[in-house]
Design a protein around this motif. Structure first.
Motif, PDB file in Angstrom:
ATOM      1  N   ASP A 275      -4.289  -8.585   6.109  1.00 45.24           N
ATOM      2  CA  ASP A 275      -4.384  -7.301   5.409  1.00 45.24           C
ATOM      3  C   ASP A 275      -3.005  -6.740   5.115  1.00 45.24           C
ATOM      4  O   ASP A 275      -2.755  -6.182   4.039  1.00 45.24           O
ATOM      5  N   TYR A 276      -2.091  -6.892   6.086  1.00 46.34           N
ATOM      6  CA  TYR A 276      -0.733  -6.392   5.889  1.00 46.34           C
ATOM      7  C   TYR A 276      -0.040  -7.129   4.750  1.00 46.34           C
ATOM      8  O   TYR A 276       0.610  -6.512   3.891  1.00 46.34           O
ATOM      9  N   ILE A 277      -0.156  -8.443   4.715  1.00 47.68           N
ATOM     10  CA  ILE A 277       0.478  -9.224   3.649  1.00 47.68           C
ATOM     11  C   ILE A 277      -0.097  -8.842   2.286  1.00 47.68           C
ATOM     12  O   ILE A 277       0.635  -8.741   1.296  1.00 47.68           O
ATOM     13  N   ALA A 278      -1.397  -8.593   2.235  1.00 48.30           N
ATOM     14  CA  ALA A 278      -2.035  -8.190   0.974  1.00 48.30           C
ATOM     15  C   ALA A 278      -1.545  -6.836   0.508  1.00 48.30           C
ATOM     16  O   ALA A 278      -1.359  -6.598  -0.692  1.00 48.30           O
ATOM     17  N   ASN A 279      -1.294  -5.922   1.464  1.00 44.63           N
ATOM     18  CA  ASN A 279      -0.829  -4.579   1.108  1.00 44.63           C
ATOM     19  C   ASN A 279       0.029  -4.022   2.237  1.00 44.63           C
ATOM     20  O   ASN A 279      -0.472  -3.319   3.121  1.00 44.63           O
ATOM     21  N   PRO A 280       1.323  -4.318   2.242  1.00 49.02           N
ATOM     22  CA  PRO A 280       2.187  -3.873   3.337  1.00 49.02           C
ATOM     23  C   PRO A 280       2.457  -2.369   3.363  1.00 49.02           C
ATOM     24  O   PRO A 280       3.099  -1.882   4.293  1.00 49.02           O
ATOM     25  N   LEU A 281       1.963  -1.643   2.374  1.00 52.81           N
ATOM     26  CA  LEU A 281       2.191  -0.187   2.354  1.00 52.81           C
ATOM     27  C   LEU A 281       0.994   0.592   2.874  1.00 52.81           C
ATOM     28  O   LEU A 281       1.056   1.824   2.996  1.00 52.81           O
ATOM     29  N   ALA A 282      -0.104  -0.105   3.194  1.00 49.47           N
ATOM     30  CA  ALA A 282      -1.278   0.587   3.740  1.00 49.47           C
ATOM     31  C   ALA A 282      -1.008   0.934   5.203  1.00 49.47           C
ATOM     32  O   ALA A 282      -0.688   0.058   6.005  1.00 49.47           O
ATOM     33  N   ARG A 283      -1.118   2.197   5.544  1.00 45.54           N
ATOM     34  CA  ARG A 283      -0.865   2.603   6.920  1.00 45.54           C
ATOM     35  C   ARG A 283      -1.570   3.905   7.229  1.00 45.54           C
ATOM     36  O   ARG A 283      -1.985   4.640   6.324  1.00 45.54           O
ATOM     37  N   THR A 284      -1.707   4.190   8.501  1.00 44.57           N
ATOM     38  CA  THR A 284      -2.291   5.443   8.969  1.00 44.57           C
ATOM     39  C   THR A 284      -1.164   6.406   9.287  1.00 44.57           C
ATOM     40  O   THR A 284      -0.213   6.047   9.986  1.00 44.57           O
ATOM     41  N   VAL A 285      -1.257   7.610   8.765  1.00 45.35           N
ATOM     42  CA  VAL A 285      -0.195   8.605   8.931  1.00 45.35           C
ATOM     43  C   VAL A 285      -0.728   9.805   9.715  1.00 45.35           C
ATOM     44  O   VAL A 285      -1.827  10.304   9.432  1.00 45.35           O
ATOM     45  N   GLU A 286       0.033  10.246  10.705  1.00 40.32           N
ATOM     46  CA  GLU A 286      -0.322  11.423  11.494  1.00 40.32           C
ATOM     47  C   GLU A 286       0.826  12.429  11.422  1.00 40.32           C
ATOM     48  O   GLU A 286       1.978  12.076  11.688  1.00 40.32           O
TER      49      GLU A 286
END
Length: 367
Positions: free
Chosen positions: A277-288
């Protein structure tokens, strides 16, 4: 200043106590550097122009990667401006060839997980190396020219005694590391060691024995000239971990790679725990976004682990007069009991109480 943490999640096998994200599947390894490059290019502005002073390659087992791949990752980053660049290695990966490459690379600090010099204890927690392999790996690194060497140990292991702990401790310190990290075994849900304990197949040293192991750790390491500068960390003069110290000083850092965490100002974020999943979209993340109370609690957790403790002048600048007075009010009982020391500019836990620091810090947290 700022830091960068690179998470490389590949492992030969998962240790029985480990709850960090890792995988034995190396089929994605060749694709990961390009994904990390994409993330760095997109997110570097989050550091707001701060100079990157430390870079840390952790995992997982970064030493599983080929030197050319590690070089390519360093080439992505502003490595030339960093004063400390650390790589974690496992003893079984440290061949003479790899050690020579490390000594010639941009890495100027090596952290090796030994954990114990007792083969039965190593086997009980799923480590793949033997005590002899660990000692040989340390000397390979030394002989190749690695001068800044940090070694890791764990106490409270299955079957460990005070005597076997001290043998491991002295044996590791006899390898002349510049830095020592020594942690009490943490039994985390989801790990193999947790499952074995729940089914009665495993018992660990008592809390009393753990406390004696910690006291022995403090005494023996001091005899080798180590400064005890954080609950679990010891260093020769001028060899504190700059990267970890930056965490404890709230220096902003970016975590790049699958499952990596970042902290910039009042924003905490973490990446996907799936390599694919990270390689497919390395900018997807959870932000707090931390509110004031959460920021205060995090500040207490990191600063009160250190020899210097909490700077009350800095705390007042960060959080204001009202929050400072509330903190000192919450601290009053522990100050009277001696579990906290207080001056005009400092609030800290005396070293003799570091092993029981968690309940002291909880006393100080916001309601």
């Amino acid at each position: 200043m700022a830091g960068i943490y690179i998470h490389l999640p590949y492992c030969h096998a998962k240790c029985a106590y480990c709850d960090f994200y890792s995988t034995p599947d190396t089929s994605t390894m060749a694709q990961l550097p390009a994904a990390i490059a994409r993330e760095w290019q997109a997110r570097s502005a989050e550091l707001d122009g701060e100079r990157v002073d430390t870079i840390y390659f952790g995992g997982g087992t970064p030493s599983m990667l080929q030197p050319a791949m590690l070089d390519s990752l360093l080439g992505i980053l502003p490595a030339e401006e960093a004063s400390e660049i650390t790589i974690e290695v496992n003893p079984e990966d440290v061949t003479e060839e790899f050690a020579r490459w490390l000594a010639q690379s941009l890495f100027n600090r090596v952290s090796m997980g030994i954990q114990s010099l007792d083969d039965d204890e190593l086997k009980a927690v799923g480590r793949r190396h033997t005590a002899r392999q660990a000692i040989e790996a340390a000397w390979r690194l030394r002989n190749a020219g690695i001068r800044n060497l940090s070694l890791d140990l764990i106490f409270g292991l299955p079957g460990q005694t005070l005597e076997s702990w001290e043998r491991s401790l002295r044996g590791v310190l006899d390898l002349s590391p510049t830095h020592l990290s020594a942690y009490s075994l943490m039994v985390e849900p989801g790990t193999r060691i947790y499952a074995r304990m729940n089914t009665g197949k495993l018992t660990l040293p008592s809390q009393q024995l753990n406390a004696e192991m910690y006291r022995r750790l403090c005494t023996v390491s001091a005899g080798y000239g180590m400064e005890h500068y954080e609950i679990s960390n010891f260093a020769l003069p001028d060899h504190r971990s700059k990267h970890n110290s930056a965490y404890w000083n709230l220096t902003p850092y970016l975590g790049l790679g699958p499952s990596a965490h970042s902290f910039t100002q009042d924003v905490r974020s973490y990446n996907s725990k799936s390599v694919k999943d990270y390689i497919a979209n390395p900018l997807a993340r959870t932000v707090e976004h931390l509110n004031t109370n959460e920021h205060i609690d995090e500040y207490l957790l990191i600063r009160l682990r250190t020899l210097e403790g909490l700077d009350t002048v800095e705390f007042r600048k960060l959080f204001g007069d009202k929050e400072t007075e509330l903190l000192l009010k919450r601290a009053a009982a522990d100050i009277r009991s001696g579990r906290l020391e207080s001056t005009d500019k400092c609030l800290k836990i005396p070293q003799k109480h570091w092993l029981v620091s968690d309940p002291i810090i909880v006393d100080l947290m916001c309601d």
